[in-house]
Design a protein around this motif. Structure first.
Motif, mmCIF file in Angstrom:
data_model
loop_
_atom_site.group_PDB
_atom_site.id
_atom_site.type_symbol
_atom_site.label_atom_id
_atom_site.label_comp_id
_atom_site.label_asym_id
_atom_site.label_seq_id
_atom_site.Cartn_x
_atom_site.Cartn_y
_atom_site.Cartn_z
ATOM 1 N N PRO A 267 0.812 -1.221 0.000
ATOM 2 C CA PRO A 267 0.000 0.000 0.000
ATOM 3 C C PRO A 267 0.847 1.273 0.000
ATOM 4 C CG PRO A 267 0.039 -0.983 2.187
ATOM 5 C CD PRO A 267 0.739 -1.951 1.275
ATOM 6 N N ARG A 268 0.214 2.373 -0.388
ATOM 7 C CA ARG A 268 0.868 3.686 -0.330
ATOM 8 C C ARG A 268 1.113 4.072 1.129
ATOM 9 N NH1 ARG A 268 -3.410 4.363 -3.752
ATOM 10 N NH2 ARG A 268 -4.512 5.562 -2.150
ATOM 11 N N PRO A 269 2.061 5.004 1.376
ATOM 12 C CA PRO A 269 2.392 5.342 2.770
ATOM 13 C C PRO A 269 1.188 5.778 3.601
ATOM 14 C CG PRO A 269 4.050 6.218 1.272
ATOM 15 C CD PRO A 269 2.977 5.639 0.409
ATOM 16 N N ALA A 270 0.326 6.631 3.025
ATOM 17 C CA ALA A 270 -0.836 7.095 3.787
ATOM 18 C C ALA A 270 -1.773 5.936 4.107
ATOM 19 C CB ALA A 270 -1.586 8.175 2.996
ATOM 20 N N ARG A 271 -1.953 5.062 3.125
ATOM 21 C CA ARG A 271 -2.805 3.894 3.333
ATOM 22 C C ARG A 271 -2.198 2.958 4.368
ATOM 23 N NH1 ARG A 271 -8.121 2.928 1.915
ATOM 24 N NH2 ARG A 271 -8.443 0.830 1.107
ATOM 25 N N LEU A 272 -0.879 2.786 4.306
ATOM 26 C CA LEU A 272 -0.186 1.930 5.266
ATOM 27 C C LEU A 272 -0.300 2.501 6.678
ATOM 28 C CD1 LEU A 272 1.630 -0.501 5.806
ATOM 29 C CD2 LEU A 272 3.597 0.949 5.288
ATOM 30 N N LEU A 273 -0.194 3.829 6.804
ATOM 31 C CA LEU A 273 -0.315 4.460 8.112
ATOM 32 C C LEU A 273 -1.722 4.255 8.679
ATOM 33 C CD1 LEU A 273 1.091 6.222 10.222
ATOM 34 C CD2 LEU A 273 0.237 8.234 9.015
ATOM 35 N N GLU A 274 -2.729 4.377 7.816
ATOM 36 C CA GLU A 274 -4.108 4.142 8.267
ATOM 37 C C GLU A 274 -4.286 2.684 8.703
ATOM 38 O OE1 GLU A 274 -8.747 4.463 6.672
ATOM 39 O OE2 GLU A 274 -7.072 4.976 5.341
ATOM 40 N N ALA A 275 -3.688 1.747 7.946
ATOM 41 C CA ALA A 275 -3.789 0.333 8.301
ATOM 42 C C ALA A 275 -3.120 0.052 9.648
ATOM 43 C CB ALA A 275 -3.161 -0.529 7.213
ATOM 44 N N VAL A 276 -1.981 0.697 9.897
ATOM 45 C CA VAL A 276 -1.296 0.521 11.185
ATOM 46 C C VAL A 276 -2.157 1.055 12.324
ATOM 47 C CG1 VAL A 276 0.692 1.244 12.553
ATOM 48 C CG2 VAL A 276 1.010 0.515 10.180
ATOM 49 N N ALA A 277 -2.768 2.236 12.117
ATOM 50 C CA ALA A 277 -3.637 2.805 13.141
ATOM 51 C C ALA A 277 -4.825 1.886 13.418
ATOM 52 C CB ALA A 277 -4.124 4.189 12.702
ATOM 53 N N LEU A 278 -5.393 1.344 12.343
ATOM 54 C CA LEU A 278 -6.505 0.404 12.502
ATOM 55 C C LEU A 278 -6.065 -0.831 13.272
ATOM 56 C CD1 LEU A 278 -9.259 -0.875 11.915
ATOM 57 C CD2 LEU A 278 -8.423 -1.457 9.637
ATOM 58 N N GLY A 279 -4.914 -1.388 12.913
ATOM 59 C CA GLY A 279 -4.431 -2.585 13.591
ATOM 60 C C GLY A 279 -4.153 -2.346 15.071
ATOM 61 N N VAL A 280 -3.554 -1.205 15.376
ATOM 62 C CA VAL A 280 -3.274 -0.890 16.785
ATOM 63 C C VAL A 280 -4.573 -0.763 17.575
ATOM 64 C CG1 VAL A 280 -2.348 0.879 18.328
ATOM 65 C CG2 VAL A 280 -1.046 0.184 16.313
ATOM 66 N N GLY A 281 -5.556 -0.059 16.989
ATOM 67 C CA GLY A 281 -6.833 0.094 17.682
ATOM 68 C C GLY A 281 -7.552 -1.224 17.875
#
Length: 552
Positions: free
Chosen positions: A183-197
């Motif tokens: 994924p693109r960096p912004a998408r990857l950052l959103e995925a990381v935030a989702l995973g952490v939550g």
């Protein structure tokens, strides 16, 4: 239905991977049973061999089934004689072949989990038909070799396979078949935030020792993150999220923590498996429906050259939108059902004396979150009813001034908690209009709630009502975070929550203003939002038709 692009791997390599996957997972789960019950929680070999069959040509199925049987054979010898191991492999092979045949026959060939039909066929085959047939054969073999109850054995076999089909199989299949790009960096950052939550909320509920008072409502804490995965990341995202939730839940049960340890071992296992399966099925269907709608919309944008094809795509888009509305309505009702017993349980807890101040604060937090969830679900149901045209206003002579006062009284506690100053300007005499008093109060409460939430503590809110010529005008003005001028129309769209402001929690689903605008339109009125930009506050104006009698 194989992988996209590149030369397919050798059948012997695939067979070797199937053997290794089945052997290793079978060995692990031969010992990793649910505490106190001689029953497997999951059967990963089912996901391994079924994935291999789904992505491979039928001429290779024979060697893949032999590889799977060989991998499972030795672990099965640990639980019974050779005849038992051979007969169980008959059940396992029949189950995987049946699922692959049904999916190949009835699901769309391209990206089957990206359409409602494909998702329904997959779930029906992998969660229903395949495990039912495999469990029927397997339970018969168990009864022949052991002193066991057929139906209890069938149920245990069926549920472990059904849980595997929603927790492991979708993610494994899509990783092998689709080979998703990085994924693109912004998408990857959103995925990381989702995973952490998601993992954080699941860990809090299922892995950490928590107060029993938190457990009834706590199982729903991961739900917003699962919906986030479905709405933003599609089938692949929700499959990964379900895998993480399942592993966390199973880990908690094995560690004797979480909500599934209160009853007998067999009851705990049944409740945990049913919980994960019931949560997973609507989310997988929702993600498939959303991907189908996105695909239909994309097809519509690229089919301008062929007018006939364009009309067909438009019709498909309308059908998909209608099914989405119907699904949202069903989802709202299903989410509403558990709120009533949770509320009843909280009321019982409230009647008991508090052991200490911490228990009292915990009850207050639970009550506040329950009311918040109830309001979100009610808004979701209202939007669904409006989009389906099933909302009918109870129009009658209504005192608009009294409605405004009731709205102020409703949000008074929130305004006081955030230490806002509320400036109220209303006519002294009644102003009678033709309106639905309950729905009009809902409109004004939504606007005042937004003003209170999106204004920093200690802010100012001005709520006024005036009669101008042939219109009754309500206005709510605040000195809060404001809205960019180009966003003033977009904030009324469904599920749009405007700009993400750093350091500010984004509560809600983005449906409040959508619902408000629709209710105003049903009254024959108009609503306008004005703001000069971020940090400049917001003003929302609602105009309704003329009063029935002029104000005195």
């Amino acid at each position: 239905m194989g992988g996209s692009g590149g030369r397919p791997p050798s059948r012997w390599l695939v067979a070797a991977l199937v053997f290794i996957g089945c052997a290793s997972s079978a060995l692990v789960f031969a010992y990793l049973n649910f505490p106190g019950v001689r029953a497997a929680i999951l059967f990963p070999s089912y996901a391994v061999v079924t994935t291999a069959l789904l992505v491979s040509p039928r001429r290779d199925w024979g060697i893949l089934l032999v590889a799977s049987a060989a991998g499972n054979f030795a672990p099965h010898l640990l639980t019974g004689p050779i005849t038992f191991a051979l007969s169980t492999e008959l059940a396992n092979g029949a189950r995987a072949v049946l699922v692959a045949l049904l999916v190949h026959r009835f699901a769309p060939a391209a990206a089957p989990l990206s359409s409602l039909r494909g998702g329904a066929v997959f779930l029906g085959a992998a969660v229903g038909v395949g495990p039912a047939v495999g469990a029927a054969i397997g339970a018969a073999m168990v009864v022949l070799h052991r002193d066991a109850d057929y139906w209890l054995t069938w149920r245990a076999w069926f549920l472990s396979n059904g849980l595997t089909a929603v927790a492991l199989l979708p993610m494994m299949w899509m990783l092998v078949a689709a080979r998703p790009a990085w994924p693109r960096p912004a998408r990857l950052l959103e995925a990381v935030a989702l995973g952490v939550g998601l993992i954080g909320s699941a860990t809090l509920v299922f892995l950490l020792p928590v107060s029993e008072a938190l457990l009834p409502a706590g199982v729903y804490y991961p739900l917003p993150f699962l919906l986030w995965a479905a709405l933003r990341f599609g089938s692949m995202g929700v499959s990964a999220a379900l895998f993480a939730l399942s592993m966390t839940t199973i880990g908690g049960a094995i560690a004797d923590t979480g909500p599934f340890v209160a009853g007998s071992p067999s009851e705990n296992l049944l409740q945990m498996q049913l919980f994960l399966i019931v949560v997973a099925i609507p989310l997988l269907l929702l993600s498939a429906l959303i991907e189908q709608e996105r695909g239909t919309a994309a097809a519509l944008r690229t089919s301008q050259a062929d007018s006939i094809a364009q009309r067909q795509v438009e019709r498909a888009l309308r059908d998909a939108d209608q099914r989405k509305d119907e699904f949202i309505a069903m989802l709202g009702h299903e989410l509403r059902n558990p709120l009533a017993p949770i509320g009843a349980g909280l009321e019982l807890l409230r009647r008991k004396p508090d052991a200490d101040e911490r228990a009292a604060r915990t009850k207050e937090v639970m009550d506040r979150q329950l009311r918040h969830m109830t309001r979100l679900v009610d808004d979701l149901l209202d939007v669904s009813k409006i989009t389906q045209g099933s909302v009918r206003l109870a129009l009658e002579p209504t005192d608009a001034v009294e409605v405004a006062r009731q709205a102020v009284e409703t949000v008074g506690k929130l305004v006081e908690q955030r230490k806002h100053t509320l400036i109220l300007t209303l006519p002294d005499a009644p102003v009678t209009i033709h309106a639905d008093g309950v729905r009009l109060t809902q409109v004004l409460v939504n606007l005042l709630n937004n003003a209170a939430k999106y204004t920093n503590p200690g802010g100012h809110i001005a709520f006024a009502m005036v009669v101008e010529d042939d219109r009754v005008v309500f206005s709510v003005r605040d000195d809060g975070i404001g809205v960019a001028p180009e966003m003033t129309d977009r904030v009324f769209q469904l599920f749009d929550r405007g700009e993400i402001h750093p350091g500010r929690s984004q509560n809600g689903l983005g449906i409040g203003l959508t619902l408000t605008r629709q209710l105003v339109k049903l009254h024959g009125g108009e609503i306008t939002l004005r703001s000069k930009g971020r940090g400049c506050g917001t003003e929302v104006i609602v105009e309704l038709p003329a009063p029935m009698t002029p104000p005195i």
